[in-house]
Design a protein around this motif. Sequence first.
Motif, PDB file in Angstrom:
ATOM      1  N   PRO A  89     -36.749-101.976 -80.773  1.00  0.00           N
ATOM      2  CA  PRO A  89     -36.639-102.755 -79.542  1.00  0.00           C
ATOM      3  C   PRO A  89     -36.939-101.895 -78.318  1.00  0.00           C
ATOM      4  CG  PRO A  89     -34.480-102.015 -80.197  1.00  0.00           C
ATOM      5  CD  PRO A  89     -35.427-101.493 -81.240  1.00  0.00           C
ATOM      6  N   ARG A  90     -36.986-102.565 -77.177  1.00  0.00           N
ATOM      7  CA  ARG A  90     -36.932-101.894 -75.884  1.00  0.00           C
ATOM      8  C   ARG A  90     -35.483-101.920 -75.411  1.00  0.00           C
ATOM      9  NH1 ARG A  90     -42.113-104.904 -75.440  1.00  0.00           N
ATOM     10  NH2 ARG A  90     -43.767-103.394 -74.992  1.00  0.00           N
ATOM     11  N   TYR A  91     -35.157-101.091 -74.418  1.00  0.00           N
ATOM     12  CA  TYR A  91     -33.764-100.970 -74.009  1.00  0.00           C
ATOM     13  C   TYR A  91     -33.602-101.069 -72.501  1.00  0.00           C
ATOM     14  CZ  TYR A  91     -32.691 -99.318 -78.722  1.00  0.00           C
ATOM     15  OH  TYR A  91     -32.542 -99.221 -80.074  1.00  0.00           O
ATOM     16  N   MET A  92     -32.528-101.731 -72.097  1.00  0.00           N
ATOM     17  CA  MET A  92     -32.007-101.652 -70.743  1.00  0.00           C
ATOM     18  C   MET A  92     -30.864-100.646 -70.741  1.00  0.00           C
ATOM     19  SD  MET A  92     -31.844-105.665 -69.549  1.00  0.00           S
ATOM     20  CE  MET A  92     -31.506-106.377 -71.166  1.00  0.00           C
ATOM     21  N   GLN A  93     -30.687 -99.957 -69.626  1.00  0.00           N
ATOM     22  CA  GLN A  93     -29.633 -98.953 -69.516  1.00  0.00           C
ATOM     23  C   GLN A  93     -28.510 -99.456 -68.623  1.00  0.00           C
ATOM     24  OE1 GLN A  93     -29.795 -96.101 -71.383  1.00  0.00           O
ATOM     25  NE2 GLN A  93     -31.669 -97.058 -72.188  1.00  0.00           N
ATOM     26  N   LEU A  94     -27.288 -99.060 -68.973  1.00  0.00           N
ATOM     27  CA  LEU A  94     -26.121 -99.416 -68.171  1.00  0.00           C
ATOM     28  C   LEU A  94     -26.185 -98.690 -66.834  1.00  0.00           C
ATOM     29  CD1 LEU A  94     -23.345-100.830 -67.975  1.00  0.00           C
ATOM     30  CD2 LEU A  94     -22.349 -98.786 -69.020  1.00  0.00           C
ATOM     31  N   VAL A  95     -26.088 -99.458 -65.750  1.00  0.00           N
ATOM     32  CA  VAL A  95     -26.130 -98.884 -64.404  1.00  0.00           C
ATOM     33  C   VAL A  95     -24.695 -98.628 -63.959  1.00  0.00           C
ATOM     34  CG1 VAL A  95     -26.984 -99.180 -62.044  1.00  0.00           C
ATOM     35  CG2 VAL A  95     -28.233-100.200 -63.968  1.00  0.00           C
ATOM     36  N   GLN A  99     -19.847 -94.260 -67.167  1.00  0.00           N
ATOM     37  CA  GLN A  99     -20.034 -94.358 -68.608  1.00  0.00           C
ATOM     38  C   GLN A  99     -21.505 -94.648 -68.903  1.00  0.00           C
ATOM     39  OE1 GLN A  99     -17.792 -97.661 -70.221  1.00  0.00           O
ATOM     40  NE2 GLN A  99     -18.153 -98.925 -68.423  1.00  0.00           N
ATOM     41  N   SER A 100     -21.879 -94.497 -70.148  1.00  0.00           N
ATOM     42  CA  SER A 100     -23.262 -94.728 -70.544  1.00  0.00           C
ATOM     43  C   SER A 100     -23.322 -95.847 -71.572  1.00  0.00           C
ATOM     44  CB  SER A 100     -23.881 -93.450 -71.117  1.00  0.00           C
ATOM     45  OG  SER A 100     -23.169 -93.036 -72.279  1.00  0.00           O
ATOM     46  N   GLY A 101     -24.469 -96.477 -71.657  1.00  0.00           N
ATOM     47  CA  GLY A 101     -24.665 -97.538 -72.632  1.00  0.00           C
ATOM     48  C   GLY A 101     -26.079 -98.068 -72.544  1.00  0.00           C
ATOM     49  N   SER A 102     -26.536 -98.677 -73.605  1.00  0.00           N
ATOM     50  CA  SER A 102     -27.861 -99.290 -73.631  1.00  0.00           C
ATOM     51  C   SER A 102     -27.777-100.628 -74.334  1.00  0.00           C
ATOM     52  CB  SER A 102     -28.880 -98.375 -74.327  1.00  0.00           C
ATOM     53  OG  SER A 102     -28.484 -98.120 -75.666  1.00  0.00           O
ATOM     54  N   SER A 156     -21.855-102.171 -76.975  1.00  0.00           N
ATOM     55  CA  SER A 156     -22.304-101.831 -75.623  1.00  0.00           C
ATOM     56  C   SER A 156     -21.231-102.225 -74.607  1.00  0.00           C
ATOM     57  CB  SER A 156     -23.615-102.556 -75.305  1.00  0.00           C
ATOM     58  OG  SER A 156     -24.645-102.146 -76.186  1.00  0.00           O
ATOM     59  N   PRO A 157     -20.849-101.326 -73.702  1.00  0.00           N
ATOM     60  CA  PRO A 157     -19.809-101.647 -72.718  1.00  0.00           C
ATOM     61  C   PRO A 157     -20.250-102.783 -71.788  1.00  0.00           C
ATOM     62  CG  PRO A 157     -20.237 -99.277 -72.800  1.00  0.00           C
ATOM     63  CD  PRO A 157     -21.329 -99.945 -73.570  1.00  0.00           C
ATOM     64  N   ASN A 158     -19.264-103.438 -71.193  1.00  0.00           N
ATOM     65  CA  ASN A 158     -19.598-104.472 -70.221  1.00  0.00           C
ATOM     66  C   ASN A 158     -20.102-103.819 -68.939  1.00  0.00           C
ATOM     67  OD1 ASN A 158     -16.614-103.767 -69.992  1.00  0.00           O
ATOM     68  ND2 ASN A 158     -16.926-104.841 -68.064  1.00  0.00           N
ATOM     69  N   THR A 235     -15.164-106.400 -76.557  1.00  0.00           N
ATOM     70  CA  THR A 235     -16.310-105.570 -76.196  1.00  0.00           C
ATOM     71  C   THR A 235     -15.878-104.125 -75.984  1.00  0.00           C
ATOM     72  OG1 THR A 235     -16.022-106.347 -73.911  1.00  0.00           O
ATOM     73  CG2 THR A 235     -17.739-107.393 -75.218  1.00  0.00           C
ATOM     74  N   ASN A 236     -16.809-103.219 -76.230  1.00  0.00           N
ATOM     75  CA  ASN A 236     -16.517-101.793 -76.240  1.00  0.00           C
ATOM     76  C   ASN A 236     -15.936-101.313 -74.912  1.00  0.00           C
ATOM     77  OD1 ASN A 236     -16.459 -99.208 -77.321  1.00  0.00           O
ATOM     78  ND2 ASN A 236     -18.494 -98.716 -76.545  1.00  0.00           N
ATOM     79  N   ALA A 237     -14.911-100.470 -75.015  1.00  0.00           N
ATOM     80  CA  ALA A 237     -14.254 -99.818 -73.879  1.00  0.00           C
ATOM     81  C   ALA A 237     -13.438-100.772 -73.016  1.00  0.00           C
ATOM     82  CB  ALA A 237     -15.278 -99.078 -73.009  1.00  0.00           C
ATOM     83  N   LEU A 238     -13.230-102.003 -73.481  1.00  0.00           N
ATOM     84  CA  LEU A 238     -12.479-102.984 -72.689  1.00  0.00           C
ATOM     85  C   LEU A 238     -10.984-102.884 -73.008  1.00  0.00           C
ATOM     86  CD1 LEU A 238     -12.431-105.489 -70.820  1.00  0.00           C
ATOM     87  CD2 LEU A 238     -12.660-106.885 -72.891  1.00  0.00           C
ATOM     88  N   PRO A 239     -10.116-102.558 -72.025  1.00  0.00           N
ATOM     89  CA  PRO A 239      -8.673-102.565 -72.252  1.00  0.00           C
ATOM     90  C   PRO A 239      -8.164-104.005 -72.367  1.00  0.00           C
ATOM     91  CG  PRO A 239      -9.283-101.242 -70.325  1.00  0.00           C
ATOM     92  CD  PRO A 239     -10.466-102.069 -70.685  1.00  0.00           C
TER      93      PRO A 239
END
Length: 326
Positions: A89-95, A99-102, A156-158, A235-239
Motif C-alpha cells: 500500500p501507500r501510507y499516510m503519516q500521523l501528524v 507519537q508516530s503512526g502510519s 494505528s493511534p487516533n 484503538t491503539n494508545a487510547l486510555p
Amino acid sequence: MKKPVSLLRFYLMAAWLAFGYCAPAPAAALSCHGYAAENINFGNINLLDSTPVNRIAQISYGCDNGDQPTEVLLCISAGPSPVSLSYDPRYMQLVDTSQSGSLAYNLYQDAAATTILGSAGGAAAPLAFITTIVPYYDEGSITIYGRVAPFGQAGSPNGYYGAALPLKLSYMANETGANCSSPKLVLGQTWSLQVETFVTSQCHINQTSTLNFGTVPGLLTDNVDGASAISLTCTNALPYYVGLDNGQHADGAIRRMQGPNGYIQYELYRDSQRTQRWGNAGDNTDKAPGTGTGSSQAFTVYGRVMPQTFTSSGTFSDTIVVTVTY
C-alpha cells in the motif's frame, strides 16, 4: 504612346501577384496540461469497522491544438509513497509530534479498487486513456479512486493523518505503438495530491461471559466465588475505563440476585483477592483502567456470594451493564 501603357499594365500585374501570395500558417503544436481539481479527504475513520472507506478525485486536463482534431494519449501517473517507496500500500503519516503512526491507503484506476494507479517503470501502471482534442482548445476530466481498508489497522493511534503524493500528466499524439512508456511522451504537468483522514477514538465490547456461582447445597455459611470475562478492543494508545453498574435488583449500592420470594446479595471485584469493588463511579475510581492496543484485551470479573440467610431455594439471577468510557 502605346508603349508606356503596356509597361504600366505589366507593373500592375506584378504588384497584384506580390500581394496575392501568402504562405500557409504553421499548425499549432499540441500542448496539454493537467491538475488535480480536488484533494482526497477520507473524513473520520473508525479502524474497528471493517467496511472500506472510498473517495474520488477528478483529474482535470486541457489541451491546446491546431485547426484539426487530434487523437491524443494521456497518461496520469502517481508515484510511490514518499516514506516507504511502496505502491501497495501507500501510507499516510500521523501528524503528531508526541507519537508516530502510519495508515495504509491506496489510489486506483477503477471504482472496484482492483487496478492500482502507478507510474511508468513502477510496480503499478499509469492510467492511460485516449481522447480526441477538438481544434484550438479542449478540456476534460477523469476520475481516480481512493480507498482506506480499516481491517487490520486498529493498531494505528487516533489522530490526523496526511500525505502528499506526487502526480504527473504526460501526453503524445496517438499513433501505432503509443503507450505510457514511450520516449515520445511529453511532460505536461506535475503536482501533489493531498490525502488526509482523521482516525477516531473507538472501543468495542467484543464479548461477555456469564458469571455462574453454581449450585449451593444447604445454607450460605461460606463464601461462594465465581468469575467471568469481558473482552474488548480499543484503538491503539487510547486510555479507557471499564465500569459495571449495580444491576437490576440493587438495594442502594448492594448488588442482589432475585429468585423465588427473595434476594441473595453478591459483589463483583477487579482483583482475585476480592478487595477492590468493581463499580461505575463517575470519577473512574472504582473502574478497571486500560490502554488500547488495537487488539482484543480481556478482563476478569471476580464475583462472590457472601454468607447470608435466604428465604427460599431456586435460581437467582441478575443482569449487569458493562460500560467502556474513553
